[in-house]
Design an enzyme around this catalytic site. Structure first.
Site, PDB file in Angstrom:
ATOM      1  CB  THR A   1      14.348   1.189 -20.477  1.00  0.00           C
ATOM      2  OG1 THR A   1      13.937   2.305 -19.691  1.00  0.00           O
ATOM      3  CG2 THR A   1      14.073   1.483 -21.940  1.00  0.00           C
ATOM      4  CB  CYS A   2      16.855  -3.310 -21.541  1.00  0.00           C
ATOM      5  SG  CYS A   2      17.434  -4.604 -22.667  1.00  0.00           S
TER       6      CYS A   2
ATOM      7  CB  CYS B   1      17.080  -4.250 -25.863  1.00  0.00           C
ATOM      8  SG  CYS B   1      17.745  -3.123 -24.659  1.00  0.00           S
TER       9      CYS B   1
ATOM     10  CE  LYS C   1      15.982  -3.436 -30.514  1.00  0.00           C
ATOM     11  NZ  LYS C   1      16.686  -2.180 -30.316  1.00  0.00           N
TER      12      LYS C   1
ATOM     13  CE1 TYR D   1      16.960  -9.008 -15.535  1.00  0.00           C
ATOM     14  CE2 TYR D   1      15.232  -9.925 -16.931  1.00  0.00           C
ATOM     15  CZ  TYR D   1      16.471  -9.325 -16.795  1.00  0.00           C
ATOM     16  OH  TYR D   1      17.220  -9.058 -17.908  1.00  0.00           O
TER      17      TYR D   1
ATOM     18  N   GLY E   1      13.032   5.546  -5.068  1.00  0.00           N
ATOM     19  CA  GLY E   1      14.110   5.787  -4.122  1.00  0.00           C
ATOM     20  C   GLY E   1      14.523   7.244  -4.065  1.00  0.00           C
TER      21      GLY E   1
ATOM     22  CB  THR F   1      17.320   6.092 -11.819  1.00  0.00           C
ATOM     23  OG1 THR F   1      18.314   7.106 -12.003  1.00  0.00           O
ATOM     24  CG2 THR F   1      17.188   5.815 -10.336  1.00  0.00           C
TER      25      THR F   1
ATOM     26  CB  ALA G   1      17.781  11.041 -37.833  1.00  0.00           C
TER      27      ALA G   1
ATOM     28  CE1 TYR H   1      18.620   2.179 -29.786  1.00  0.00           C
ATOM     29  CE2 TYR H   1      20.014   4.112 -29.573  1.00  0.00           C
ATOM     30  CZ  TYR H   1      19.280   3.102 -28.994  1.00  0.00           C
ATOM     31  OH  TYR H   1      19.176   3.017 -27.629  1.00  0.00           O
TER      32      TYR H   1
ATOM     33  CD  GLU I   1      16.860  -0.451 -33.276  1.00  0.00           C
ATOM     34  OE1 GLU I   1      17.969  -1.003 -33.260  1.00  0.00           O
ATOM     35  OE2 GLU I   1      16.212  -0.201 -32.232  1.00  0.00           O
TER      36      GLU I   1
ATOM     37  CB  THR J   1      21.179  -3.295 -22.166  1.00  0.00           C
ATOM     38  OG1 THR J   1      19.966  -2.556 -22.286  1.00  0.00           O
ATOM     39  CG2 THR J   1      21.017  -4.360 -21.099  1.00  0.00           C
TER      40      THR J   1
ATOM     41  NE  ARG K   1      27.254  -9.270 -14.780  1.00  0.00           N
ATOM     42  CZ  ARG K   1      26.819 -10.016 -15.790  1.00  0.00           C
ATOM     43  NH1 ARG K   1      27.560 -10.153 -16.887  1.00  0.00           N
ATOM     44  NH2 ARG K   1      25.650 -10.631 -15.708  1.00  0.00           N
TER      45      ARG K   1
ATOM     46  CE  LYS L   1      33.456   3.967 -45.012  1.00  0.00           C
ATOM     47  NZ  LYS L   1      33.203   5.421 -44.750  1.00  0.00           N
TER      48      LYS L   1
ATOM     49  CG  HIS M   1      33.232 -19.396 -50.659  1.00  0.00           C
ATOM     50  ND1 HIS M   1      32.920 -18.143 -51.134  1.00  0.00           N
ATOM     51  CD2 HIS M   1      32.904 -20.284 -51.633  1.00  0.00           C
ATOM     52  CE1 HIS M   1      32.431 -18.258 -52.357  1.00  0.00           C
ATOM     53  NE2 HIS M   1      32.405 -19.548 -52.674  1.00  0.00           N
TER      54      HIS M   1
ATOM     55  CD  GLU N   1      33.406 -15.534 -49.120  1.00  0.00           C
ATOM     56  OE1 GLU N   1      34.488 -15.881 -49.607  1.00  0.00           O
ATOM     57  OE2 GLU N   1      32.313 -16.115 -49.362  1.00  0.00           O
TER      58      GLU N   1
END
Length: 463
Positions: A42-43, A48, A51, A99, A115, A147, A183, A185, A189, A324, A332, A405, A452, A457
């Protein structure tokens, strides 16, 4: 060649690839990948990566719009969606090739097909099923289920007339009018990108704000900015949305608005962004006794172990953090433990940074203010926040807000949450995420000299 492997990974997305490559490339294990779709999952193909490329195009459109404020007399043609999509597609195809090359370099065997896992004594049998009905079988000492997930459609009349995020990346023409439902992400996006690129964009949500799983500051800042920028947000749409096809070729969305009034909206495209479901059905897991919840998520412990010995699961098929880099990190660490002998190696799912590629961007790590109060008690939580306009907007009439915040806990004011909205927040949260992960306190931030003039900052000068 023997069809017996030390490890077979079902799923060739980012998590599965990282798992198999580390097993073979680092530890010399005989590893294989089974994937029925495009390599990268998917990514890479419908998530991602494309996108972020689309987001960059939208950011470019915003910069062109703002250029006159900086003294540039800019004239530009409308965004050329087909030409850009061709370039984006070519980039993804190059990544697919990379890949495959990486698998070859690490000596990972690739099998194309769906599979299906079975058990035979102490071995796993993985049937690789082709579209033409043919089946080949490979054996494995260990299996990883990676999967991934797929976008879901609502069970409402005409739902199939809309598209999902997958369908968004198949669009060859830009819709002039579009309705995005959701609503989260993904909805935020996609609606932000489409609006910036010139589509009349409607966003339907069930509550009053977007991004309700994030801190309230992120919710309100993004919602208010989107409305100010011209995205038409339809709030409190709690009843099912029905779709029908018009003779004009447009789609009619019928819904009940927040006042209980039956309403309709006519658009070129409807995009469902209402959630995703794990790809865990019909691949043999139920038959061999893998425990899953009612929605299909596989139950795992902190080591990614399932209820079946030597069968592991990671990524979007487990009900944890669906990102991802999380799937990659979990895979890993799993391999380090299983093949590298690194005892107790596992992924810590706390304080994982995340970003929303909205307009403006948002970044978040740790607990929201609400979650911190629920966990530690209101008297233990202290919040620092600020809202301002970054210097980029000093000479522009249009002002896009920046809001930060910091959520702290206890007398030592340990930072347990940091939430950013504003330009470059996705990049900023990566570095600040290290500090939060290491257990930094407010004093540690205060003791760091500010750079600055930057927006960042303000994070180390919060009062």
């Amino acid at each position: 060649m023997s069809n017996k492997f030390d490890l077979v990974v079902i799923g060739g997305g980012s998590g599965g690839l990282a798992t198999a490559r580390r097993a073979a490339g680092v530890y010399g294990a005989r590893a294989a990948i089974v994937e029925c779709g495009p390599i990268g999952g998917t990514c890479v193909n419908v998530g991602c990566v494309p996108k972020k490329v689309m987001w960059s195009a939208a950011a470019m459109a915003e910069s062109i719009k703002q250029a006159p404020g900086y003294g540039f007399d800019v004239t530009s043609k409308p965004f050329n969606w087909p030409e850009f999509v061709a370039k984006r597609t070519a980039y993804i195809h190059r990544l697919n090739g990379i890949y495959f090359k990486n698998l070859e370099n690490d000596k990972v065997t690739y099998f194309h097909g769906k599979g299906y896992v079975r058990k035979e004594d102490d071995l796993f049998l993985v049937d690789v099923r082709q579209e033409d009905g043919s089946v080949s079988t490979i054996k494995a000492d260990r299996v990883v289920i990676a999967t991934g997930s797929y976008p879901i459609l609502p069970k409402t009349p005409g739902a199939e007339l809309g598209i999902t995020s997958n369908g968004f990346f198949e669009l060859t023409e830009q819709p002039k009018t579009v309705l995005v439902v959701g609503a989260g992400y993904i909805g935020v996006e996609l609606s932000g990108m489409l609006h910036a690129l010139g589509s009349e964009t409607h966003l339907m949500i069930r509550g009053d704000t977007v991004l309700r799983s994030f801190d309230e500051m992120i919710q309100t800042t993004i919602t208010e900015t989107y409305e100010k920028e011209g995205i038409k947000i339809h709030t409190e749409v709690t009843k099912p949305i029905a779709l029908s096809q018009l003779d004009s070729g447009k789609t009619l969305a019928s819904y009940v608005d927040k006042d209980g009034k039956a309403s309709t909206l006519e658009v070129d495209k409807v995009i469902w962004a209402i959630g995703r479901a794990p790809h865990t059905r019909s691949i043999g897991l139920e038959e061999i006794g893998v425990k899953m919840d009612e929605t299909g998520y596989i139950e795992v412990d902190k080591y990614q172990n399932t209820s079946v010995p030597n069968l592991y699961a990671l990524g979007d098929v487990v009900k944890l953090v669906h990102l991802t880099p999380v799937a990659i990190a979990a895979g890993r660490r799993l391999v380090d433990r299983v093949f590298g002998g690194v005892k107790d190696r596992h992924l810590d799912y706390d304080n994982i940074p995340s970003a929303i590629f909205s307009h403006p961007e948002a970044g978040s790590v740790g607990l929201s203010e609400k979650a911190a109060i629920e966990k530690f008690g209101k008297d233990q939580v202290k919040v620092y926040k600020t809202k301002f306009n970054g210097m980029y907007y000093a000479v522009l009439e249009e002002k896009i807000p920046t809001a930060y915040k910091m959520v702290c806990v206890g007398p030592e004011e340990k930072v347990v949450g940091l939430h950013l909205v504003g330009d470059a927040s996705a990049e900023l949260i990566q570095g600040f995420g290290v500090a939060v992960k290491m257990g930094a306190t407010k004093e540690d931030f205060d003791n760091t000299v500010a750079v600055h003039p930057t927006s960042a900052e303000e994070v180390v000068t919060l009062k």
